[in-house]
Design a protein around this motif. Structure first.
Motif, PDB file in Angstrom:
ATOM      1  N   GLU A   3       0.911  -1.303  -0.078  1.00 47.56           N
ATOM      2  CA  GLU A   3      -0.070  -0.070   0.056  1.00 47.56           C
ATOM      3  C   GLU A   3       0.971   1.147   0.187  1.00 47.56           C
ATOM      4  OE1 GLU A   3      -2.375  -0.288   3.412  1.00 47.56           O
ATOM      5  OE2 GLU A   3      -3.784  -1.913   2.475  1.00 47.56           O
ATOM      6  N   GLY A   4       1.943   1.156   0.686  1.00 40.37           N
ATOM      7  CA  GLY A   4       2.886   2.302   0.940  1.00 40.37           C
ATOM      8  C   GLY A   4       3.599   2.838  -0.191  1.00 40.37           C
ATOM      9  N   ILE A   5       4.113   1.703  -1.177  1.00 41.67           N
ATOM     10  CA  ILE A   5       4.760   2.068  -2.191  1.00 41.67           C
ATOM     11  C   ILE A   5       3.760   2.553  -3.378  1.00 41.67           C
ATOM     12  CG2 ILE A   5       4.696  -0.251  -3.412  1.00 41.67           C
ATOM     13  CD1 ILE A   5       7.477   0.120  -4.327  1.00 41.67           C
ATOM     14  N   VAL A   6       2.638   2.032  -3.491  1.00 45.11           N
ATOM     15  CA  VAL A   6       1.597   2.588  -4.516  1.00 45.11           C
ATOM     16  C   VAL A   6       1.209   4.052  -4.175  1.00 45.11           C
ATOM     17  CG1 VAL A   6      -0.480   2.272  -5.325  1.00 45.11           C
ATOM     18  CG2 VAL A   6       0.914   0.054  -5.229  1.00 45.11           C
ATOM     19  N   LEU A   7       1.091   4.293  -2.920  1.00 47.70           N
ATOM     20  CA  LEU A   7       0.961   5.703  -2.452  1.00 47.70           C
ATOM     21  C   LEU A   7       2.123   6.592  -2.708  1.00 47.70           C
ATOM     22  CD1 LEU A   7      -1.000   5.029   0.909  1.00 47.70           C
ATOM     23  CD2 LEU A   7      -1.997   5.816  -1.192  1.00 47.70           C
ATOM     24  N   ALA A   8       3.119   6.073  -2.586  1.00 46.19           N
ATOM     25  CA  ALA A   8       4.442   6.905  -2.739  1.00 46.19           C
ATOM     26  C   ALA A   8       4.575   6.981  -4.333  1.00 46.19           C
ATOM     27  CB  ALA A   8       5.881   6.370  -2.103  1.00 46.19           C
ATOM     28  N   HIS A   9       4.164   6.355  -5.076  1.00 41.38           N
ATOM     29  CA  HIS A   9       4.750   6.050  -6.425  1.00 41.38           C
ATOM     30  C   HIS A   9       3.125   5.942  -7.692  1.00 41.38           C
ATOM     31  CE1 HIS A   9       8.642   6.260  -5.568  1.00 41.38           C
ATOM     32  NE2 HIS A   9       8.455   5.195  -4.739  1.00 41.38           N
ATOM     33  N   PRO A  10       2.097   6.704  -7.370  1.00 47.72           N
ATOM     34  CA  PRO A  10       1.196   6.824  -7.955  1.00 47.72           C
ATOM     35  C   PRO A  10       0.955   6.711  -9.603  1.00 47.72           C
ATOM     36  CG  PRO A  10       1.047   8.856  -6.963  1.00 47.72           C
ATOM     37  CD  PRO A  10       2.077   7.870  -6.426  1.00 47.72           C
ATOM     38  N   GLU A  11       2.258   7.472  -9.917  1.00 46.29           N
ATOM     39  CA  GLU A  11       2.328   7.842 -11.207  1.00 46.29           C
ATOM     40  C   GLU A  11       2.935   6.660 -12.245  1.00 46.29           C
ATOM     41  OE1 GLU A  11       6.306   9.044  -9.566  1.00 46.29           O
ATOM     42  OE2 GLU A  11       4.036   8.986  -8.874  1.00 46.29           O
ATOM     43  N   HIS A  12       3.338   5.555 -11.426  1.00 40.65           N
ATOM     44  CA  HIS A  12       4.251   4.476 -11.919  1.00 40.65           C
ATOM     45  C   HIS A  12       3.590   3.143 -11.691  1.00 40.65           C
ATOM     46  CE1 HIS A  12       7.723   7.059 -11.576  1.00 40.65           C
ATOM     47  NE2 HIS A  12       8.064   6.606 -12.590  1.00 40.65           N
ATOM     48  N   LEU A  13       2.685   3.138 -10.525  1.00 38.09           N
ATOM     49  CA  LEU A  13       2.115   1.598  -9.885  1.00 38.09           C
ATOM     50  C   LEU A  13       0.672   1.881  -9.784  1.00 38.09           C
ATOM     51  CD1 LEU A  13       5.195   0.787  -7.632  1.00 38.09           C
ATOM     52  CD2 LEU A  13       5.066   0.051  -9.954  1.00 38.09           C
ATOM     53  N   THR A  14       0.366   0.691  -9.854  1.00 38.61           N
ATOM     54  CA  THR A  14      -1.201   0.526  -9.538  1.00 38.61           C
ATOM     55  C   THR A  14      -1.399  -1.304  -8.919  1.00 38.61           C
ATOM     56  OG1 THR A  14      -3.507   0.629  -9.985  1.00 38.61           O
ATOM     57  CG2 THR A  14      -2.020  -0.243 -11.624  1.00 38.61           C
ATOM     58  N   VAL A  15      -2.361  -1.324  -8.259  1.00 41.40           N
ATOM     59  CA  VAL A  15      -2.384  -2.779  -7.786  1.00 41.40           C
ATOM     60  C   VAL A  15      -3.729  -3.565  -8.577  1.00 41.40           C
ATOM     61  CG1 VAL A  15      -3.057  -4.110  -5.660  1.00 41.40           C
ATOM     62  CG2 VAL A  15      -1.879  -1.940  -5.441  1.00 41.40           C
ATOM     63  N   SER A  16      -3.349  -4.727  -8.881  1.00 41.05           N
ATOM     64  CA  SER A  16      -4.273  -5.477  -9.802  1.00 41.05           C
ATOM     65  C   SER A  16      -5.621  -5.579  -8.974  1.00 41.05           C
ATOM     66  CB  SER A  16      -3.747  -6.825  -9.974  1.00 41.05           C
ATOM     67  OG  SER A  16      -4.786  -7.889 -10.468  1.00 41.05           O
ATOM     68  N   SER A  17      -6.809  -5.421  -9.398  1.00 36.93           N
ATOM     69  CA  SER A  17      -7.953  -5.703  -8.978  1.00 36.93           C
ATOM     70  C   SER A  17      -8.230  -7.165  -8.599  1.00 36.93           C
ATOM     71  CB  SER A  17      -9.075  -5.137 -10.034  1.00 36.93           C
ATOM     72  OG  SER A  17      -9.253  -5.802 -11.206  1.00 36.93           O
ATOM     73  N   GLU A  18      -7.646  -7.995  -9.175  1.00 38.74           N
ATOM     74  CA  GLU A  18      -7.644  -9.302  -8.862  1.00 38.74           C
ATOM     75  C   GLU A  18      -6.963  -9.985  -7.604  1.00 38.74           C
ATOM     76  OE1 GLU A  18      -6.538 -11.997 -12.077  1.00 38.74           O
ATOM     77  OE2 GLU A  18      -6.938 -10.467 -13.728  1.00 38.74           O
ATOM     78  N   ASN A  19      -5.772  -9.330  -7.342  1.00 39.72           N
ATOM     79  CA  ASN A  19      -5.236  -9.733  -5.993  1.00 39.72           C
ATOM     80  C   ASN A  19      -4.039  -8.430  -5.712  1.00 39.72           C
ATOM     81  OD1 ASN A  19      -2.583 -10.882  -4.954  1.00 39.72           O
ATOM     82  ND2 ASN A  19      -3.926 -12.655  -5.239  1.00 39.72           N
ATOM     83  N   ASN A  20      -4.182  -8.213  -4.388  1.00 42.16           N
ATOM     84  CA  ASN A  20      -3.413  -7.111  -3.720  1.00 42.16           C
ATOM     85  C   ASN A  20      -1.807  -7.247  -3.674  1.00 42.16           C
ATOM     86  OD1 ASN A  20      -3.309  -8.430  -1.646  1.00 42.16           O
ATOM     87  ND2 ASN A  20      -4.351  -7.418  -0.308  1.00 42.16           N
ATOM     88  N   ARG A  21      -1.529  -8.510  -4.233  1.00 39.91           N
ATOM     89  CA  ARG A  21       0.003  -8.969  -4.076  1.00 39.91           C
ATOM     90  C   ARG A  21       0.492  -8.518  -5.469  1.00 39.91           C
ATOM     91  NH1 ARG A  21       2.646 -11.611   0.335  1.00 39.91           N
ATOM     92  NH2 ARG A  21       1.264 -11.761   2.034  1.00 39.91           N
TER      93      ARG A  21
END
Length: 316
Positions: A3-21
């Motif tokens: 959660e922290g890395i996606v919040l830090a780098h929202p322009e680069h990363l997102t989390v799959s809707s299928e699996n949060n890993r």
């Protein structure tokens, strides 16, 4: 952490809707492109999360600390990365990763998504070629494969370049302290305050020699001697260099190592095309470092120089 890395780098990363890993590159997957999925246990940051982005990996499946991701996030990564031309799986040669990625590939085949695997095996401390581990050299191997995929090469060509990059990457490290896992906070093995272990793996796997602590120059010489003996370069050859911290070793010490490494390569008339120094493949709080040489020809140099834009790494 995820959660922290996606919040830090929202322009680069997102989390799959299928699996949060399953961490996905926002500007990576696209139709007609071979997808590149990397992954493995956490605790090695910026490997693997930091190498997800345009021009490098399309997605990374993340397991618990030092543990393989299960098949579900791998499948979620592949679904997100698939552009209709196949998906390349790349990860270190560890039994748990092999088992789970192979299971994921079998399940994806039932949905008509072809997944092929290229294992990274750059750790020359292991003599048996079939058992060699993927360590910090992942940095160069993933970079080459990511560039091939990004330039819309065919599946066969992407796989060929990935295998070529792996074959031309040589790594060896030294451990100065053991690391401890968050759930135990107990060192994974015993290493005296005045001892070091040459060839130690990134999870604390045994090395090739344990002995008294030596100077940075002496340690560098021992590692470089072993790498060059296997690599057997000709004068005038070109390499890229990585001096990697295993987690707790500061840049000051890494630059001292790089100074000696540069002297040794100059003495052998080996041209250094590019150098990276810092924590690129870590082992929690382990003190120590590794040296990687990546032998370049025109094709691999073009892959290395190809632009990429990831959360924790940019080139070109």
């Amino acid at each position: 952490m995820l959660e922290g890395i996606v919040l830090a780098h929202p322009e680069h990363l997102t989390v799959s809707s299928e699996n949060n890993r399953a961490i996905i590159a926002k500007d990576g997957p696209r139709p007609g492109k071979v997808g590149l999925v990397i992954g493995g246990g956490s605790g090695h940051e910026p490997t693997f999360l930091g190498f997800v982005g345009r021009g490098l990996a399309d997605a990374a499946a993340i397991g618990n600390v030092f543990a393989s991701p299960p098949p579900d996030p791998i499948i979620a990564c592949a679904n997100a990365a698939s552009g209709g031309e196949g998906v390349l799986f790349m990860y270190g040669n560890y039994a748990g990763d092999v088992m789970n990625f192979d299971m994921a590939a079998e399940m994806l085949a039932m949905d008509d998504i072809e997944a092929r695997t290229v294992l990274t095996t750059d750790d020359i401390a292991v003599e048996d070629l079939e058992r060699r581990r993927g360590v910090a050299g992942n940095f160069f191997i993933f970079k080459a494969a990511g560039a091939a995929c990004d330039t819309m090469m065919s599946f066969d060509e992407c796989e060929r370049i990935a295998r070529k990059a792996n074959a031309q990457t040589y790594t060896m490290g030294v451990g100065l302290t053991a690391c401890s896992l968050p759930q135990t906070r107990v060192p994974g093995f015993d290493l005296g305050a005045e001892e070091m272990e040459i060839g130690l793996g990134i999870h604390g796997e045994p090395g090739v020699r344990r002995g008294p602590l030596a100077s940075a120059d002496a340690v560098t010489d021992e590692i470089v001697d072993k790498i060059l003996a296997e690599m057997d370069p000709e004068p005038g050859e070109k390499v890229a260099v990585l001096v990697n911290s295993l987690g707790a070793t500061p840049l000051m010490e890494l630059y001292i190592v790089n100074r000696r490494l540069s002297q040794r390569l100059k003495d052998r008339q080996i041209d250094v095309h590019a150098t990276w120094v810092g924590p690129y493949c870590t082992s929690m709080d382990m003190a120590g470092m590794s040296i990687t040489l990546h032998r370049l020809d025109g094709e691999l140099q073009a892959m290395l120089d190809h632009p990429c834009d990831c959360a924790m790494f940019r080139a070109g």
